[in-house]
Design a protein around this motif. Structure first.
Motif, PDB file in Angstrom:
ATOM      1  N   PHE A  53      -2.651 -11.261 -10.341  1.00  0.00           N
ATOM      2  CA  PHE A  53      -2.679  -9.857  -9.941  1.00  0.00           C
ATOM      3  C   PHE A  53      -4.107  -9.387  -9.719  1.00  0.00           C
ATOM      4  O   PHE A  53      -4.997  -9.670 -10.524  1.00  0.00           O
ATOM      5  CB  PHE A  53      -2.017  -8.987 -11.022  1.00  0.00           C
ATOM      6  CG  PHE A  53      -1.948  -7.534 -10.651  1.00  0.00           C
ATOM      7  CD1 PHE A  53      -1.021  -7.077  -9.732  1.00  0.00           C
ATOM      8  CD2 PHE A  53      -2.833  -6.621 -11.213  1.00  0.00           C
ATOM      9  CE1 PHE A  53      -0.962  -5.735  -9.372  1.00  0.00           C
ATOM     10  CE2 PHE A  53      -2.777  -5.269 -10.869  1.00  0.00           C
ATOM     11  CZ  PHE A  53      -1.842  -4.828  -9.947  1.00  0.00           C
ATOM     12  N   SER A  82       0.507 -14.976  -4.354  1.00  0.00           N
ATOM     13  CA  SER A  82       1.119 -14.163  -3.299  1.00  0.00           C
ATOM     14  C   SER A  82       0.707 -12.691  -3.330  1.00  0.00           C
ATOM     15  O   SER A  82       0.388 -12.111  -2.293  1.00  0.00           O
ATOM     16  CB  SER A  82       2.636 -14.297  -3.339  1.00  0.00           C
ATOM     17  OG  SER A  82       3.140 -13.772  -4.537  1.00  0.00           O
ATOM     18  N   THR A  83       0.683 -12.066  -4.502  1.00  0.00           N
ATOM     19  CA  THR A  83       0.322 -10.649  -4.554  1.00  0.00           C
ATOM     20  C   THR A  83      -1.155 -10.459  -4.196  1.00  0.00           C
ATOM     21  O   THR A  83      -1.526  -9.502  -3.514  1.00  0.00           O
ATOM     22  CB  THR A  83       0.608 -10.058  -5.953  1.00  0.00           C
ATOM     23  OG1 THR A  83       1.990 -10.274  -6.248  1.00  0.00           O
ATOM     24  CG2 THR A  83       0.317  -8.574  -6.006  1.00  0.00           C
ATOM     25  N   LYS A  86      -1.574 -10.747  -0.542  1.00  0.00           N
ATOM     26  CA  LYS A  86      -1.072  -9.549   0.125  1.00  0.00           C
ATOM     27  C   LYS A  86      -2.125  -8.445   0.152  1.00  0.00           C
ATOM     28  O   LYS A  86      -2.292  -7.759   1.168  1.00  0.00           O
ATOM     29  CB  LYS A  86       0.183  -9.071  -0.619  1.00  0.00           C
ATOM     30  CG  LYS A  86       0.815  -7.835  -0.062  1.00  0.00           C
ATOM     31  CD  LYS A  86       2.292  -7.872  -0.337  1.00  0.00           C
ATOM     32  CE  LYS A  86       2.758  -6.726  -1.169  1.00  0.00           C
ATOM     33  NZ  LYS A  86       4.210  -6.760  -1.353  1.00  0.00           N
ATOM     34  N   VAL A  87      -2.843  -8.265  -0.938  1.00  0.00           N
ATOM     35  CA  VAL A  87      -3.891  -7.240  -0.988  1.00  0.00           C
ATOM     36  C   VAL A  87      -4.986  -7.555   0.038  1.00  0.00           C
ATOM     37  O   VAL A  87      -5.446  -6.667   0.763  1.00  0.00           O
ATOM     38  CB  VAL A  87      -4.492  -7.145  -2.410  1.00  0.00           C
ATOM     39  CG1 VAL A  87      -5.709  -6.219  -2.426  1.00  0.00           C
ATOM     40  CG2 VAL A  87      -3.439  -6.646  -3.396  1.00  0.00           C
ATOM     41  N   LEU A  90      -3.377  -6.895   3.665  1.00  0.00           N
ATOM     42  CA  LEU A  90      -3.165  -5.482   4.000  1.00  0.00           C
ATOM     43  C   LEU A  90      -4.488  -4.771   4.286  1.00  0.00           C
ATOM     44  O   LEU A  90      -4.571  -3.942   5.181  1.00  0.00           O
ATOM     45  CB  LEU A  90      -2.434  -4.769   2.856  1.00  0.00           C
ATOM     46  CG  LEU A  90      -0.950  -5.071   2.702  1.00  0.00           C
ATOM     47  CD1 LEU A  90      -0.420  -4.476   1.396  1.00  0.00           C
ATOM     48  CD2 LEU A  90      -0.162  -4.515   3.883  1.00  0.00           C
ATOM     49  N   THR A  91      -5.503  -5.081   3.511  1.00  0.00           N
ATOM     50  CA  THR A  91      -6.792  -4.405   3.678  1.00  0.00           C
ATOM     51  C   THR A  91      -7.652  -5.090   4.747  1.00  0.00           C
ATOM     52  O   THR A  91      -8.760  -4.641   5.023  1.00  0.00           O
ATOM     53  CB  THR A  91      -7.593  -4.396   2.363  1.00  0.00           C
ATOM     54  OG1 THR A  91      -7.776  -5.756   1.936  1.00  0.00           O
ATOM     55  CG2 THR A  91      -6.859  -3.621   1.274  1.00  0.00           C
ATOM     56  N   ARG A  92      -7.131  -6.171   5.325  1.00  0.00           N
ATOM     57  CA  ARG A  92      -7.825  -6.978   6.333  1.00  0.00           C
ATOM     58  C   ARG A  92      -9.065  -7.667   5.770  1.00  0.00           C
ATOM     59  O   ARG A  92      -9.906  -8.156   6.527  1.00  0.00           O
ATOM     60  CB  ARG A  92      -8.171  -6.156   7.582  1.00  0.00           C
ATOM     61  CG  ARG A  92      -6.911  -5.679   8.319  1.00  0.00           C
ATOM     62  CD  ARG A  92      -7.252  -4.938   9.598  1.00  0.00           C
ATOM     63  NE  ARG A  92      -8.074  -5.736  10.496  1.00  0.00           N
ATOM     64  CZ  ARG A  92      -9.217  -5.302  11.054  1.00  0.00           C
ATOM     65  NH1 ARG A  92      -9.659  -4.097  10.822  1.00  0.00           N
ATOM     66  NH2 ARG A  92      -9.910  -6.079  11.851  1.00  0.00           N
ATOM     67  N   MET A  93      -9.194  -7.721   4.463  1.00  0.00           N
ATOM     68  CA  MET A  93     -10.298  -8.472   3.868  1.00  0.00           C
ATOM     69  C   MET A  93     -10.094  -9.974   4.069  1.00  0.00           C
ATOM     70  O   MET A  93     -11.004 -10.768   3.857  1.00  0.00           O
ATOM     71  CB  MET A  93     -10.430  -8.143   2.378  1.00  0.00           C
ATOM     72  CG  MET A  93     -11.129  -6.829   2.112  1.00  0.00           C
ATOM     73  SD  MET A  93     -12.834  -6.847   2.706  1.00  0.00           S
ATOM     74  CE  MET A  93     -13.272  -5.128   2.483  1.00  0.00           C
TER      75      MET A  93
ATOM     76  N   GLU B  56       9.589 -12.088  -6.015  1.00  0.00           N
ATOM     77  CA  GLU B  56       8.181 -12.080  -6.416  1.00  0.00           C
ATOM     78  C   GLU B  56       7.414 -11.048  -5.588  1.00  0.00           C
ATOM     79  O   GLU B  56       6.551 -10.332  -6.097  1.00  0.00           O
ATOM     80  CB  GLU B  56       7.590 -13.478  -6.218  1.00  0.00           C
ATOM     81  CG  GLU B  56       6.215 -13.620  -6.855  1.00  0.00           C
ATOM     82  CD  GLU B  56       5.599 -14.992  -6.621  1.00  0.00           C
ATOM     83  OE1 GLU B  56       6.294 -15.889  -6.100  1.00  0.00           O
ATOM     84  OE2 GLU B  56       4.415 -15.141  -6.950  1.00  0.00           O
ATOM     85  N   LEU B  64       1.594  -3.353  -7.884  1.00  0.00           N
ATOM     86  CA  LEU B  64       0.387  -2.921  -7.182  1.00  0.00           C
ATOM     87  C   LEU B  64       0.370  -1.404  -6.961  1.00  0.00           C
ATOM     88  O   LEU B  64      -0.627  -0.738  -7.253  1.00  0.00           O
ATOM     89  CB  LEU B  64       0.296  -3.664  -5.841  1.00  0.00           C
ATOM     90  CG  LEU B  64      -0.986  -3.504  -5.039  1.00  0.00           C
ATOM     91  CD1 LEU B  64      -2.207  -3.888  -5.874  1.00  0.00           C
ATOM     92  CD2 LEU B  64      -0.901  -4.376  -3.781  1.00  0.00           C
ATOM     93  N   VAL B 121     -13.613  -3.030   7.963  1.00  0.00           N
ATOM     94  CA  VAL B 121     -14.041  -4.380   7.582  1.00  0.00           C
ATOM     95  C   VAL B 121     -14.859  -5.050   8.685  1.00  0.00           C
ATOM     96  O   VAL B 121     -15.466  -6.102   8.458  1.00  0.00           O
ATOM     97  CB  VAL B 121     -12.832  -5.281   7.213  1.00  0.00           C
ATOM     98  CG1 VAL B 121     -12.122  -4.733   5.990  1.00  0.00           C
ATOM     99  CG2 VAL B 121     -11.872  -5.420   8.378  1.00  0.00           C
ATOM    100  N   PHE B 136      -4.930   3.681   0.519  1.00  0.00           N
ATOM    101  CA  PHE B 136      -4.403   2.953   1.673  1.00  0.00           C
ATOM    102  C   PHE B 136      -3.242   2.059   1.220  1.00  0.00           C
ATOM    103  O   PHE B 136      -2.168   2.041   1.846  1.00  0.00           O
ATOM    104  CB  PHE B 136      -5.509   2.120   2.319  1.00  0.00           C
ATOM    105  CG  PHE B 136      -4.992   1.175   3.362  1.00  0.00           C
ATOM    106  CD1 PHE B 136      -4.599   1.640   4.606  1.00  0.00           C
ATOM    107  CD2 PHE B 136      -4.869  -0.182   3.089  1.00  0.00           C
ATOM    108  CE1 PHE B 136      -4.096   0.768   5.566  1.00  0.00           C
ATOM    109  CE2 PHE B 136      -4.372  -1.063   4.045  1.00  0.00           C
ATOM    110  CZ  PHE B 136      -3.988  -0.586   5.273  1.00  0.00           C
ATOM    111  N   LEU B 137      -3.433   1.337   0.133  1.00  0.00           N
ATOM    112  CA  LEU B 137      -2.379   0.435  -0.358  1.00  0.00           C
ATOM    113  C   LEU B 137      -1.145   1.222  -0.795  1.00  0.00           C
ATOM    114  O   LEU B 137      -0.007   0.828  -0.514  1.00  0.00           O
ATOM    115  CB  LEU B 137      -2.904  -0.413  -1.525  1.00  0.00           C
ATOM    116  CG  LEU B 137      -3.964  -1.454  -1.141  1.00  0.00           C
ATOM    117  CD1 LEU B 137      -4.590  -2.058  -2.398  1.00  0.00           C
ATOM    118  CD2 LEU B 137      -3.357  -2.558  -0.270  1.00  0.00           C
TER     119      LEU B 137
END
Lengths: 114, 169
Positions: A53, A82-83, A86-87, A90-93, B56, B64, B121, B136-137
């Motif tokens: 996480f 996976s999580t 995803k972060v 989503l943030t395009r990092m 999951e 989150l 970014v 944003f998230l």
């Protein structure tokens, strides 16, 4: 903060043995990364496979870790769960960092390049 | 055995926030405003939701969004220093979880929840943002988000889409 660095040839492998990079530890994480990566001129691969996480402050700390490496060094990520993936997506990092499926794959990429 | 906290059939109508409080079977957690309490609360929410056998991915979304919302309360509403109380309520719908988070800290600026613009970014490394991802998230992963200031209380409600819960729990 359970984060350790192991030199692998010219590459520095940083293993994050923490299950979470969240608001409770993000400041300590960034500081620990600075200690481990300062003075290393080449590739730095961060094995994140134990991290289940990561929240936005954890993401900020990973970005901070990238910004504080030596000139000429690269900070790459490996083994995103996976999580966490995803972060980054989503943030395009995920477009900012080189991301490898695993630390082994990241290290193999180095051998091929050599 | 039918779950009484589950909302009636049809298209999961949004419950009024007060309805969340009236639900005896809703999951309710009270925590104080520290990062470690947030960890503990997330662990409890995820643990209490385990009978739903969420995927999951859904578990990640729930953890989150709640983490971001709670972190914001800790950092902004209560400004890190004061030990304020936060209450989290989660109610199971058929395809959604309805969440409510209340606190008695500072109101949100402009009495509205931030719009949560994506962080830039496409910039040089030294200019990359190290924060500003939270809203944003939250906006990206939640629906029906609503904020209201009620006297000295902040109340944020939102729903989280999860895989069908109809035959579980």
């Amino acid at each position: 903060m359970n984060v350790v660095a192991t030199p692998k040839g010219k590459v520095l492998l940083v293993t994050v043995a923490e299950s979470r990079i969240d608001a409770a530890v993000s400041v300590a994480f960034k500081e620990r990364m600075r200690e481990l990566t300062v003075g290393h001129p080449g590739r730095i691969i961060v094995d994140m496979s134990a991290v289940g996480f990561l929240d936005s402050s954890g993401l900020g700390a990973v970005v901070g870790a990238l910004k504080q490496v030596d000139p000429g060094a690269t900070l790459e990520l490996a083994g995103l769960t996976s999580t966490v993936a995803k972060v980054f997506k989503l943030t395009r990092m995920d477009t900012v960092f080189a991301i490898h499926s695993s630390a082994e794959a990241a290290l193999a990429a180095d051998e091929n390049a050599a | 055995m039918p779950n009484r906290a589950r909302i009636e059939r049809r298209a999961d109508p949004l419950p009024h926030p007060r309805q969340l409080e009236g639900q005896r079977n809703a999951l309710r957690i009270v925590l104080s405003s520290t990062p470690l309490e947030v960890r503990r609360a997330l662990e409890r929410v995820l643990g209490d939701l385990s009978p739903l056998q969420l995927s999951e991915e859904d578990r990640g979304t729930v953890e989150l969004v709640l983490a971001e919302v709670l972190n914001n309360v800790v950092e902004h509403a209560y400004e890190a220093a004061a030990a304020g109380v936060i209450e989290v309520t989660v109610l199971q719908g058929q395809q959604r979880l309805f969440c409510s988070v209340t606190d008695h800290g500072r109101a949100m600026p402009g009495l509205s929840a931030p719009s949560g613009e994506p962080a830039a970014v496409d910039v040089p490394t030294e200019a990359l943002p190290e924060g500003g991802f939270g809203w944003f998230l939250i906006r990206e992963l939640s629906d029906d988000l609503s904020y209201r200031r009620d006297g000295d209380e902040n109340r944020l409600t939102f729903s989280l889409k999860v895989g069908s819960l109809a035959n579980r729990g």
